[in-house]
Design a protein around this motif. Structure first.
Motif, PDB file in Angstrom:
ATOM      1  N   ALA A  12      -2.548 -63.525   8.292  1.00  0.00           N
ATOM      2  CA  ALA A  12      -2.754 -62.074   8.293  1.00  0.00           C
ATOM      3  C   ALA A  12      -4.243 -61.765   8.188  1.00  0.00           C
ATOM      4  O   ALA A  12      -4.986 -62.465   7.495  1.00  0.00           O
ATOM      5  CB  ALA A  12      -2.005 -61.431   7.139  1.00  0.00           C
ATOM      6  N   LYS A  13      -4.673 -60.747   8.908  1.00  0.00           N
ATOM      7  CA  LYS A  13      -6.057 -60.271   8.873  1.00  0.00           C
ATOM      8  C   LYS A  13      -7.057 -61.382   9.218  1.00  0.00           C
ATOM      9  O   LYS A  13      -8.156 -61.442   8.667  1.00  0.00           O
ATOM     10  CB  LYS A  13      -6.385 -59.668   7.507  1.00  0.00           C
ATOM     11  N   GLY A  14      -6.668 -62.258  10.143  1.00  0.00           N
ATOM     12  CA  GLY A  14      -7.563 -63.336  10.537  1.00  0.00           C
ATOM     13  C   GLY A  14      -8.638 -62.870  11.501  1.00  0.00           C
ATOM     14  O   GLY A  14      -8.513 -61.837  12.160  1.00  0.00           O
ATOM     15  N   SER A  15      -9.726 -63.627  11.583  1.00  0.00           N
ATOM     16  CA  SER A  15     -10.797 -63.322  12.532  1.00  0.00           C
ATOM     17  C   SER A  15     -11.439 -64.625  12.992  1.00  0.00           C
ATOM     18  O   SER A  15     -11.377 -65.641  12.307  1.00  0.00           O
ATOM     19  CB  SER A  15     -11.846 -62.397  11.911  1.00  0.00           C
ATOM     20  N   SER A  27      -7.973 -59.121  13.658  1.00  0.00           N
ATOM     21  CA  SER A  27      -6.582 -58.722  13.373  1.00  0.00           C
ATOM     22  C   SER A  27      -5.585 -59.794  13.788  1.00  0.00           C
ATOM     23  O   SER A  27      -4.507 -59.496  14.305  1.00  0.00           O
ATOM     24  CB  SER A  27      -6.253 -57.393  14.057  1.00  0.00           C
ATOM     25  N   ILE A  28      -5.960 -61.061  13.583  1.00  0.00           N
ATOM     26  CA  ILE A  28      -5.046 -62.157  13.915  1.00  0.00           C
ATOM     27  C   ILE A  28      -3.915 -62.183  12.888  1.00  0.00           C
ATOM     28  O   ILE A  28      -4.160 -62.266  11.683  1.00  0.00           O
ATOM     29  CB  ILE A  28      -5.784 -63.511  13.912  1.00  0.00           C
ATOM     30  N   LEU A  44       2.344 -64.409  17.442  1.00  0.00           N
ATOM     31  CA  LEU A  44       0.960 -64.259  17.006  1.00  0.00           C
ATOM     32  C   LEU A  44       0.310 -63.145  17.823  1.00  0.00           C
ATOM     33  O   LEU A  44       0.457 -63.089  19.047  1.00  0.00           O
ATOM     34  CB  LEU A  44       0.200 -65.571  17.221  1.00  0.00           C
ATOM     35  N   SER A  45      -0.398 -62.264  17.172  1.00  0.00           N
ATOM     36  CA  SER A  45      -1.077 -61.172  17.863  1.00  0.00           C
ATOM     37  C   SER A  45      -2.515 -61.095  17.388  1.00  0.00           C
ATOM     38  O   SER A  45      -2.859 -61.541  16.289  1.00  0.00           O
ATOM     39  CB  SER A  45      -0.367 -59.842  17.626  1.00  0.00           C
ATOM     40  N   GLY A  51      -8.903 -54.223  23.411  1.00  0.00           N
ATOM     41  CA  GLY A  51      -7.728 -54.866  23.979  1.00  0.00           C
ATOM     42  C   GLY A  51      -6.928 -55.653  22.963  1.00  0.00           C
ATOM     43  O   GLY A  51      -7.368 -55.896  21.837  1.00  0.00           O
ATOM     44  N   LYS A  52      -5.742 -56.071  23.397  1.00  0.00           N
ATOM     45  CA  LYS A  52      -4.851 -56.821  22.530  1.00  0.00           C
ATOM     46  C   LYS A  52      -4.249 -57.990  23.290  1.00  0.00           C
ATOM     47  O   LYS A  52      -4.207 -57.999  24.526  1.00  0.00           O
ATOM     48  CB  LYS A  52      -3.726 -55.921  21.997  1.00  0.00           C
ATOM     49  N   ALA A  53      -3.766 -58.979  22.553  1.00  0.00           N
ATOM     50  CA  ALA A  53      -3.086 -60.120  23.153  1.00  0.00           C
ATOM     51  C   ALA A  53      -1.990 -60.595  22.215  1.00  0.00           C
ATOM     52  O   ALA A  53      -2.116 -60.499  20.987  1.00  0.00           O
ATOM     53  CB  ALA A  53      -4.065 -61.249  23.444  1.00  0.00           C
ATOM     54  N   GLU A  54      -0.910 -61.106  22.797  1.00  0.00           N
ATOM     55  CA  GLU A  54       0.189 -61.684  22.042  1.00  0.00           C
ATOM     56  C   GLU A  54       0.379 -63.124  22.507  1.00  0.00           C
ATOM     57  O   GLU A  54       0.306 -63.408  23.704  1.00  0.00           O
ATOM     58  CB  GLU A  54       1.471 -60.880  22.255  1.00  0.00           C
TER      59      GLU A  54
END
Length: 298
Positions: A12-15, A27-28, A44-45, A51-54
Motif C-alpha cells: 500500500a502507498k508504494g512508490s 500509489s502502488i 496491483l495498481s 495515468g494509471k496502470a493495473e
C-alpha cells in the motif's frame, strides 16, 4: 529445511523512481501470495503522473530461474509528462492506452531485454510531434517536382496551406499491434492518422531507439484534389479512391528521422495510370463512346 512455505500480503502507498521516467511511479497497491516456488501478484495498481496502470502476474522458481509473466493495462499515461524529453529536438505528446502481456526470465540488466517477449495493443490519443511537419518533409522528398512543398504552400487555398505551414504534426489517431522478441519490438500493423495524411504499414523498433518502417503514405481526397490542381504531375500517384498514395520508408534513431519514398514503385504506378488513360481513349474510339458529361440529362 522448510517442508512447505505459504504466505500472503499486501502493498500500500508504494512508490518507485526510475531514471528513464520524469515522474515517479506512485500509489502502488495490491495483494500478493507466495509458496516455496511461486510469487503471485493480484490486482496491483499504480499511477504514473495523470495515468494509471493495473497489473497481475506471477514469478515462478523465484530463487533460481525467475520465470515471470505479467499482464498490464495502461490508460491515460501522458508522454510529455512521464518521459524526460529535454534533450530531444522532436518531442512527443499524447495519452497512451494499451494492453500488454509480457514473459521473461531473470532480472540481470545485461540479459533482461534479450529474454523479454510479449504482445499487445497500443493506442495514442490527442497526439502531437513538436517541431516537425511530416507532411511537408515527405512532399519535399518527391524529387520529380522541385520544391513541391513550397509550391503548394504558395498556391493552395488558405485552409490547406496551414497543413504545410504548421510547425507540428498533429496526430488525430494512432493504433498499433506490437510484439516483443529478440531484443526488438515489431509493430504490425501500424495505423497513423494525422492532419493532412495517413500512414499505414509495419516495422520494428530496437531497444537502442532505432526504428524502421515500411508502408503507404496517403493524402486524403480533398487535399489530393487541391494538390493536383496546382501540380498536375501528382495525378499519376492517385489510387482508386482518388487519393495520392505511394510507398514510403521511414527510418532513424531517437529524434533523428529520414523519409524515403519508393521512387521505383511510384514510376510503375505512374506508368499503369497513364496506360489506363490511353487504353480508355482507344476503347472510346472503338466503341464510338462519347465522353461523359454529367451536366446533361438524358
Amino acid at each position: 529445511g522448510l517442508i512447505a512455505l505459504k504466505g500472503q500480503g499486501a502493498v500500500a502507498k508504494g512508490s518507485l523512481r526510475m531514471k528513464e521516467l520524469a515522474v515517479p511511479i506512485e500509489s502502488i497497491q495490491g495483494n500478493f501470495s507466495m509458496s516455496e516456488s511461486t510469487i503471485t501478484l493480484n490486482n496491483l495498481s499504480l499511477s504514473l503522473g495523470k495515468g494509471k496502470a493495473e497489473l497481475s502476474g506471477s514469478l515462478d522458481d523465484y530463487l533460481v530461474k525467475q520465470n515471470y509473466s505479467l499482464k498490464i493495462n495502461a490508460s491515460g499515461i501522458e508522454l510529455a509528462e512521464c518521459i524526460n524529453q529535454a534533450a530531444f529536438p522532436i518531442k512527443m505528446k499524447g495519452a497512451v492506452f494499451g494492453d500488454l502481456a509480457l514473459n521473461g526470465q531473470g532480472f540481470d540488466p545485461n540479459t533482461f531485454l534479450s529474454k523479454l517477449s510479449g504482445n499487445g495493443t497500443l493506442e495514442i490519443k490527442e497526439g502531437r510531434l513538436t517541431d516537425i511537419n511530416i507532411l511537408k518533409m515527405v512532399l519535399d522528398k518527391l524529387a520529380f517536382v522541385p520544391n513541391l512543398a513550397a509550391v503548394l504552400e504558395a498556391s493552395l487555398p488558405d485552409r490547406f496551406k496551414e497543413k504545410i505551414r504548421q510547425k507540428d504534426t498533429i496526430v488525430t489517431a494512432f493504433k498499433a499491434n506490437i510484439g516483443i522478441s529478440n531484443g526488438s519490438i515489431a509493430i504490425q500493423p501500424i495505423n497513423m492518422e494525422a492532419d493532412g495524411f495517413l500512414f499505414q504499414g509495419s516495422g520494428t523498433i530496437g531497444f537502442d531507439q532505432s526504428y524502421a518502417f515500411d508502408g503507404s503514405f496517403i493524402i486524403p481526397q480533398d487535399l489530393s484534389d487541391k494538390i493536383i490542381g496546382v501540380v498536375s504531375e501528382m495525378e499519376f500517384l492517385l489510387d482508386e479512391a482518388k487519393q495520392i498514395h505511394f510507398p514510403l520508408k521511414v527510418s532513424g534513431k531517437g529524434a533523428s528521422v529520414s523519409f524515403f519514398p519508393d521512387v521505383k514503385q511510384m514510376g510503375i504506378t505512374a506508368i499503369k495510370y497513364k496506360g489506363r488513360q490511353e487504353l480508355e481513349k482507344v476503347l472510346d474510339k472503338v466503341f464510338d463512346r462519347a465522353p461523359k458529361d454529367d451536366s446533361k440529362q438524358p
